[in-house]
Design a protein around this motif. Sequence first.
Motif, PDB file in Angstrom:
ATOM      1  N   ASP A  41       6.127  -4.809  -7.873  1.00  0.00           N
ATOM      2  CA  ASP A  41       5.918  -4.158  -6.572  1.00  0.00           C
ATOM      3  C   ASP A  41       6.080  -5.195  -5.446  1.00  0.00           C
ATOM      4  O   ASP A  41       5.470  -6.271  -5.500  1.00  0.00           O
ATOM      5  CB  ASP A  41       4.514  -3.543  -6.518  1.00  0.00           C
ATOM      6  CG  ASP A  41       4.332  -2.626  -5.312  1.00  0.00           C
ATOM      7  OD1 ASP A  41       4.736  -3.013  -4.188  1.00  0.00           O
ATOM      8  OD2 ASP A  41       3.797  -1.514  -5.490  1.00  0.00           O
ATOM      9  N   GLY A  99       1.474   2.902 -10.407  1.00  0.00           N
ATOM     10  CA  GLY A  99       2.199   3.879 -11.218  1.00  0.00           C
ATOM     11  C   GLY A  99       3.679   3.950 -10.885  1.00  0.00           C
ATOM     12  O   GLY A  99       4.517   4.129 -11.784  1.00  0.00           O
ATOM     13  N   SER A 100       4.023   3.791  -9.612  1.00  0.00           N
ATOM     14  CA  SER A 100       5.441   3.899  -9.233  1.00  0.00           C
ATOM     15  C   SER A 100       6.254   2.795  -9.895  1.00  0.00           C
ATOM     16  O   SER A 100       7.351   3.043 -10.418  1.00  0.00           O
ATOM     17  CB  SER A 100       5.599   3.791  -7.710  1.00  0.00           C
ATOM     18  OG  SER A 100       4.989   4.899  -7.088  1.00  0.00           O
ATOM     19  N   THR A 139      -1.568  -2.710 -11.476  1.00  0.00           N
ATOM     20  CA  THR A 139      -2.311  -3.360 -10.379  1.00  0.00           C
ATOM     21  C   THR A 139      -3.090  -2.316  -9.578  1.00  0.00           C
ATOM     22  O   THR A 139      -3.677  -2.631  -8.551  1.00  0.00           O
ATOM     23  CB  THR A 139      -1.353  -4.112  -9.445  1.00  0.00           C
ATOM     24  OG1 THR A 139      -0.494  -3.154  -8.814  1.00  0.00           O
ATOM     25  CG2 THR A 139      -0.521  -5.139 -10.194  1.00  0.00           C
ATOM     26  N   THR A 145      -0.458   6.024 -16.499  1.00  0.00           N
ATOM     27  CA  THR A 145       0.922   5.796 -16.948  1.00  0.00           C
ATOM     28  C   THR A 145       1.004   4.634 -17.926  1.00  0.00           C
ATOM     29  O   THR A 145       1.927   4.556 -18.731  1.00  0.00           O
ATOM     30  CB  THR A 145       1.881   5.587 -15.751  1.00  0.00           C
ATOM     31  OG1 THR A 145       3.210   5.510 -16.244  1.00  0.00           O
ATOM     32  CG2 THR A 145       1.554   4.351 -14.967  1.00  0.00           C
ATOM     33  N   SER A 148       0.812   6.674 -21.076  1.00  0.00           N
ATOM     34  CA  SER A 148       1.423   8.004 -21.249  1.00  0.00           C
ATOM     35  C   SER A 148       2.857   7.936 -21.761  1.00  0.00           C
ATOM     36  O   SER A 148       3.497   6.892 -21.733  1.00  0.00           O
ATOM     37  CB  SER A 148       1.400   8.764 -19.919  1.00  0.00           C
ATOM     38  OG  SER A 148       2.417   8.277 -19.072  1.00  0.00           O
ATOM     39  N   THR A 150       5.361   9.513 -20.405  1.00  0.00           N
ATOM     40  CA  THR A 150       6.258  10.003 -19.365  1.00  0.00           C
ATOM     41  C   THR A 150       6.503   8.947 -18.296  1.00  0.00           C
ATOM     42  O   THR A 150       5.669   8.066 -18.076  1.00  0.00           O
ATOM     43  CB  THR A 150       5.718  11.319 -18.740  1.00  0.00           C
ATOM     44  OG1 THR A 150       6.677  11.822 -17.822  1.00  0.00           O
ATOM     45  CG2 THR A 150       4.398  11.137 -18.036  1.00  0.00           C
ATOM     46  N   THR A 190      -5.742   6.806  -6.119  1.00  0.00           N
ATOM     47  CA  THR A 190      -5.237   6.609  -7.485  1.00  0.00           C
ATOM     48  C   THR A 190      -6.370   6.802  -8.494  1.00  0.00           C
ATOM     49  O   THR A 190      -6.169   7.391  -9.555  1.00  0.00           O
ATOM     50  CB  THR A 190      -4.567   5.220  -7.620  1.00  0.00           C
ATOM     51  OG1 THR A 190      -3.547   5.120  -6.633  1.00  0.00           O
ATOM     52  CG2 THR A 190      -3.957   5.022  -8.983  1.00  0.00           C
ATOM     53  N   HIS A 270       2.429  10.552  -1.715  1.00  0.00           N
ATOM     54  CA  HIS A 270       2.200   9.857  -2.989  1.00  0.00           C
ATOM     55  C   HIS A 270       1.256  10.697  -3.855  1.00  0.00           C
ATOM     56  O   HIS A 270       0.412  11.436  -3.351  1.00  0.00           O
ATOM     57  CB  HIS A 270       1.608   8.470  -2.750  1.00  0.00           C
ATOM     58  CG  HIS A 270       2.650   7.404  -2.584  1.00  0.00           C
ATOM     59  ND1 HIS A 270       2.824   6.378  -3.480  1.00  0.00           N
ATOM     60  CD2 HIS A 270       3.590   7.224  -1.629  1.00  0.00           C
ATOM     61  CE1 HIS A 270       3.821   5.609  -3.088  1.00  0.00           C
ATOM     62  NE2 HIS A 270       4.295   6.092  -1.952  1.00  0.00           N
TER      63      HIS A 270
HETATM   64  P1  NAD Z   1       1.864   3.493  -6.340  1.00  0.00           P
HETATM   65  O1  NAD Z   1       2.404   2.680  -7.456  1.00  0.00           O
HETATM   66  O2  NAD Z   1       2.747   4.549  -5.769  1.00  0.00           O
HETATM   67  O3  NAD Z   1       1.401   2.485  -5.196  1.00  0.00           O
HETATM   68  C1  NAD Z   1       0.796   2.973  -4.017  1.00  0.00           C
HETATM   69  C2  NAD Z   1       0.710   1.864  -2.988  1.00  0.00           C
HETATM   70  O4  NAD Z   1      -0.215   0.861  -3.402  1.00  0.00           O
HETATM   71  C3  NAD Z   1       2.034   1.138  -2.796  1.00  0.00           C
HETATM   72  O5  NAD Z   1       2.194   0.911  -1.422  1.00  0.00           O
HETATM   73  C4  NAD Z   1       1.848  -0.191  -3.516  1.00  0.00           C
HETATM   74  O6  NAD Z   1       2.624  -1.213  -2.940  1.00  0.00           O
HETATM   75  C5  NAD Z   1       0.374  -0.444  -3.325  1.00  0.00           C
HETATM   76  N1  NAD Z   1      -0.279  -1.297  -4.336  1.00  0.00           N
HETATM   77  C6  NAD Z   1      -0.250  -1.189  -5.688  1.00  0.00           C
HETATM   78  N2  NAD Z   1      -1.076  -2.097  -6.252  1.00  0.00           N
HETATM   79  C7  NAD Z   1      -1.624  -2.805  -5.240  1.00  0.00           C
HETATM   80  C8  NAD Z   1      -2.562  -3.893  -5.177  1.00  0.00           C
HETATM   81  N3  NAD Z   1      -3.168  -4.390  -6.282  1.00  0.00           N
HETATM   82  N4  NAD Z   1      -2.853  -4.400  -3.959  1.00  0.00           N
HETATM   83  C9  NAD Z   1      -2.299  -3.880  -2.849  1.00  0.00           C
HETATM   84  N5  NAD Z   1      -1.442  -2.824  -2.836  1.00  0.00           N
HETATM   85  C10 NAD Z   1      -1.117  -2.308  -4.017  1.00  0.00           C
HETATM   86  O7  NAD Z   1       0.473   4.175  -6.712  1.00  0.00           O
HETATM   87  P2  NAD Z   1      -0.118   4.867  -8.012  1.00  0.00           P
HETATM   88  O8  NAD Z   1      -1.058   5.881  -7.509  1.00  0.00           O
HETATM   89  O9  NAD Z   1      -0.607   3.868  -8.989  1.00  0.00           O
HETATM   90  O10 NAD Z   1       1.133   5.559  -8.684  1.00  0.00           O
HETATM   91  C11 NAD Z   1       1.668   6.787  -8.263  1.00  0.00           C
HETATM   92  C12 NAD Z   1       2.890   7.059  -9.085  1.00  0.00           C
HETATM   93  O11 NAD Z   1       2.537   7.208 -10.452  1.00  0.00           O
HETATM   94  C13 NAD Z   1       3.617   8.317  -8.682  1.00  0.00           C
HETATM   95  O12 NAD Z   1       5.005   8.072  -8.665  1.00  0.00           O
HETATM   96  C14 NAD Z   1       3.253   9.301  -9.753  1.00  0.00           C
HETATM   97  O13 NAD Z   1       4.236  10.299  -9.931  1.00  0.00           O
HETATM   98  C15 NAD Z   1       3.151   8.399 -10.949  1.00  0.00           C
HETATM   99  N6  NAD Z   1       2.317   8.910 -12.034  1.00  0.00           N
HETATM  100  C16 NAD Z   1       2.779   8.729 -13.283  1.00  0.00           C
HETATM  101  C17 NAD Z   1       2.058   9.178 -14.368  1.00  0.00           C
HETATM  102  C18 NAD Z   1       2.605   8.948 -15.729  1.00  0.00           C
HETATM  103  O14 NAD Z   1       1.945   9.269 -16.713  1.00  0.00           O
HETATM  104  N7  NAD Z   1       3.781   8.396 -15.858  1.00  0.00           N
HETATM  105  C19 NAD Z   1       0.839   9.813 -14.192  1.00  0.00           C
HETATM  106  C20 NAD Z   1       0.375   9.984 -12.888  1.00  0.00           C
HETATM  107  C21 NAD Z   1       1.124   9.517 -11.817  1.00  0.00           C
END
Ligand code: NAD
Length: 355
Positions: A41, A99-100, A139, A145, A148, A150, A190, A270
């Motif tokens: 990231d 997750g992204s 992080t 994820t 998972s 997916t 999250t 998000h």
């Molecule tokens: P994210 O990865 O989208 O990140 C959100 C924000 O937090 C970003 O701006 C990122 O730069 C920031 N960030 C991340 N870690 C950080 C840290 N330690 N310090 C500072 N900033 C940080 O957030 P998310 O909620 O973890 O993930 C969402 C994604 O996960 C979506 O794309 C969703 O569709 C996917 N998802 C996947 C599954 C799966 O099983 N594959 C399940 C649920 C969601």
Amino acid sequence: MFRNIKTVPHVLFGRGSFDRLNEILAPKRSESAAFMVFLVDRVFENRPPADRIPVEEDDRLLWIDTTEEPKTGDIDQLVARIRSSADRLPGGIIGIGGGSTLDTAKAVSLLLTNPGPAADYQGWDLIHYQAVYHVGIPTLSGTGTEVSRTAVLTGPDKKLGINSDCTVFDQVVLDPELLQGAPPDQRFYTGMDCYIHCVESLKGTFINAFSRAYAEKALDLCREVFLEDSPDPDDKLMMASYFGGLSIAYSQVGICHALSYGLSFVLGLHHGLANCVAFDCLEEYYPQEVEAFRRMLDKHDIRLPRRLTADLGAEQLTRMTDVALILEPLWENALGKDWKQIMTPEKIRQLYQRM
Ligand code: NAD
Ligand code: ZN
């Protein structure tokens, strides 16, 4: 319903475990003098743990922009970039981020060995070939994820994961220290993804003892983290996320997630935030859980955005509804086999209009 679940074969947990990454990768490097690709990231570009990523001479480190959630086109570009930079496949893909970024790492590892564009694989069990060895290092905690099967992607006409056994990480490193510095609102959104995974798993018709065991423990941990001032909240949140992911592996999510996918697709929200917005409107279905959720919002001083759909035209609302309706297993889990009689397009539109 039987499911022969594939889980992550190697899990390293604990504060400081990130610093063991080099040891974990060493055998993969020596197998075929392979190079590694780190997908990290971009938020970490100038801050820890970037300085401790064990990048070696032949490796690639690519910064991932997560302003928007991953799109199928992003994956195709990354795969093309990795392919054109070497005449062989990498020995490993290592995703470091929320997750992204982790879903990006999963999808890239799959698309390096499966021909064609990522959009062709959005769905269930469409993958033909084993992925490149892939490692996930969260992080942020909540999405699940890390465990998972997916990799959720937004494609040209839907938000849908690449669901397959090959999607599952070969190794995860769960280091609670990596959650430090996450913005409190993002950490909350999250974290609530995990809370909602557990609620939807427990309240769904697919529930069984396997899913219940993980969801109940994860819910307890979420309550400790978000309603009590309990010690070691990052360690607990990390395990809640992992258990929440294991719970839905043998059940399914429900109404909130189906609605959330439509919100994300049309408004670009998000996942965690979209879930919170949707869940807040679902007291009809999850009354006690929505009440506890609102106490968590208050305790953490989180103000959800309101009236997000007020200015949407009929066409966009229909698009949102259509995206939600694609997710048939989620509706069936939540409402049973006859869900179509209960959750009509009109009812979905009404729920969206409350958000
Ligand atoms: P994210 O990865 O989208 O990140 C959100 C924000 O937090 C970003 O701006 C990122 O730069 C920031 N960030 C991340 N870690 C950080 C840290 N330690 N310090 C500072 N900033 C940080 O957030 P998310 O909620 O973890 O993930 C969402 C994604 O996960 C979506 O794309 C969703 O569709 C996917 N998802 C996947 C599954 C799966 O099983 N594959 C399940 C649920 C969601
Ligand atoms: Zn989720």
